[in-house]
Design an enzyme around this catalytic site. Sequence first.
Site, PDB file in Angstrom:
ATOM      1  CB  SER A 253      36.834  34.842  31.457  1.00  0.00           C
ATOM      2  OG  SER A 253      36.404  36.106  30.984  1.00  0.00           O
TER       3      SER A 253
ATOM      4  CE1 TYR B 133      41.639  35.703  29.659  1.00  0.00           C
ATOM      5  CE2 TYR B 133      39.418  36.427  29.107  1.00  0.00           C
ATOM      6  CZ  TYR B 133      40.404  36.178  30.048  1.00  0.00           C
ATOM      7  OH  TYR B 133      40.145  36.394  31.377  1.00  0.00           O
TER       8      TYR B 133
HETATM    9  P1  NAD Z   1      46.361  39.812  36.796  1.00  0.00           P
HETATM   10  O1  NAD Z   1      47.021  40.204  35.535  1.00  0.00           O
HETATM   11  O2  NAD Z   1      46.386  40.738  37.962  1.00  0.00           O
HETATM   12  O3  NAD Z   1      46.869  38.395  37.289  1.00  0.00           O
HETATM   13  C1  NAD Z   1      47.166  37.350  36.399  1.00  0.00           C
HETATM   14  C2  NAD Z   1      48.165  36.450  37.075  1.00  0.00           C
HETATM   15  O4  NAD Z   1      48.521  35.401  36.162  1.00  0.00           O
HETATM   16  C3  NAD Z   1      49.451  37.189  37.440  1.00  0.00           C
HETATM   17  O5  NAD Z   1      49.883  36.759  38.718  1.00  0.00           O
HETATM   18  C4  NAD Z   1      50.410  36.728  36.365  1.00  0.00           C
HETATM   19  O6  NAD Z   1      51.761  36.748  36.777  1.00  0.00           O
HETATM   20  C5  NAD Z   1      49.931  35.306  36.160  1.00  0.00           C
HETATM   21  N1  NAD Z   1      50.479  34.753  34.924  1.00  0.00           N
HETATM   22  C6  NAD Z   1      50.303  35.194  33.660  1.00  0.00           C
HETATM   23  N2  NAD Z   1      51.091  34.472  32.827  1.00  0.00           N
HETATM   24  C7  NAD Z   1      51.770  33.576  33.597  1.00  0.00           C
HETATM   25  C8  NAD Z   1      52.747  32.585  33.337  1.00  0.00           C
HETATM   26  N3  NAD Z   1      53.240  32.377  32.115  1.00  0.00           N
HETATM   27  N4  NAD Z   1      53.222  31.862  34.364  1.00  0.00           N
HETATM   28  C9  NAD Z   1      52.778  32.076  35.633  1.00  0.00           C
HETATM   29  N5  NAD Z   1      51.865  33.005  35.943  1.00  0.00           N
HETATM   30  C10 NAD Z   1      51.377  33.749  34.926  1.00  0.00           C
HETATM   31  O7  NAD Z   1      44.847  39.520  36.370  1.00  0.00           O
HETATM   32  P2  NAD Z   1      43.601  39.058  37.229  1.00  0.00           P
HETATM   33  O8  NAD Z   1      42.489  39.915  36.817  1.00  0.00           O
HETATM   34  O9  NAD Z   1      43.943  38.924  38.671  1.00  0.00           O
HETATM   35  O10 NAD Z   1      43.338  37.610  36.583  1.00  0.00           O
HETATM   36  C11 NAD Z   1      43.259  36.406  37.333  1.00  0.00           C
HETATM   37  C12 NAD Z   1      42.413  35.418  36.543  1.00  0.00           C
HETATM   38  O11 NAD Z   1      41.081  35.914  36.429  1.00  0.00           O
HETATM   39  C13 NAD Z   1      42.901  35.172  35.129  1.00  0.00           C
HETATM   40  O12 NAD Z   1      42.788  33.814  34.790  1.00  0.00           O
HETATM   41  C14 NAD Z   1      41.932  35.990  34.290  1.00  0.00           C
HETATM   42  O13 NAD Z   1      41.808  35.481  32.987  1.00  0.00           O
HETATM   43  C15 NAD Z   1      40.659  35.836  35.094  1.00  0.00           C
HETATM   44  N6  NAD Z   1      39.664  36.857  34.847  1.00  0.00           N
HETATM   45  C16 NAD Z   1      39.887  38.167  35.171  1.00  0.00           C
HETATM   46  C17 NAD Z   1      38.889  39.106  34.919  1.00  0.00           C
HETATM   47  C18 NAD Z   1      39.043  40.555  35.264  1.00  0.00           C
HETATM   48  O14 NAD Z   1      38.143  41.341  34.937  1.00  0.00           O
HETATM   49  N7  NAD Z   1      40.107  40.973  35.918  1.00  0.00           N
HETATM   50  C19 NAD Z   1      37.687  38.709  34.319  1.00  0.00           C
HETATM   51  C20 NAD Z   1      37.503  37.378  33.994  1.00  0.00           C
HETATM   52  C21 NAD Z   1      38.490  36.459  34.269  1.00  0.00           C
END
Ligand code: NAD
Length: 248
Positions: free
Chosen positions: A142, A155
Amino acid sequence: MFDLTGKTALVTGATGGIGGAIARQLHQCGATIAISGRQRDKLDQLASELGERCMGLSCDLANKTEVAGLIDEAVKALGGRLDILVNNAGLTKDNLFMVMKDEQWDDVIAVNLTSTFMLMRAAARHMMRSKSGFGRIINISSVSGIIGNPGQANYAASKAGMIGMTKSLAREVASRGITANCIAPGFISTPMTDVLNEKQVAAIKEAIPAQAFGTPDDIASAVVYLASREARYVTGQTLHVNGGMVMI
Ligand code: NAD
């Protein structure tokens, strides 16, 4: 489009916004995929949407016993081979540094960093043993891990730790045709960023040269590239997909 026909992949957090897009794009490029998450109904829904070449595997990444078995389960489901691992699952438990609770720290490190380490270790062992000369490990980090973010010490630490860990593995396995890279998304429209209010969204957009949030497909396209044969000489890198928000 990159061709992943004949390749097998495991995607964690496939029930989420970015994970769903990654699963769809890898599948569209011809890969056979195992999708992992906690919500069985959502996994089944995505698996039935994609049809052939897609298997759902339940796994709570906060549970070390479940994490320890996931790679073996995926290898079995994928017919004995795992070529591509995408560690995408992640969560936030934000709080200001001085009032952050130990549990908030521990929970985020457990899912974002420790489970990623365990899955990378098991996948790398499998990829080395297979002697296929091909392996791709792609970790979703991230922008917070690069520049920090108020309220996200846990985080940011987990996402920065992922980058150092990835570089270390990349150095150990490069000679075997296995690459390990990170993608650092900026702000992407998913359930994770849906919690931001209008004022926050407006302030963030001001800081993004592209003046908009990215989409899950922007991240999935970067994953497909790093997973491809064409990216064989790219390892230990972090690909920043952030609309120009941070330029390194
Ligand atoms: P999201 O909340 O839609 O998806 C996160 C996923 O992680 C979900 O499927 C959730 O069930 C899973 N998860 C969380 N805890 C878990 C656990 N204990 N066991 C199994 N699965 C688990 O969010 P997203 O935006 O799709 O995020 C995906 C990745 O991208 C993450 O690693 C997040 O940190 C990273 N990210 C997102 C953004 C953003 O702006 N959305 C920015 C930077 C990084």
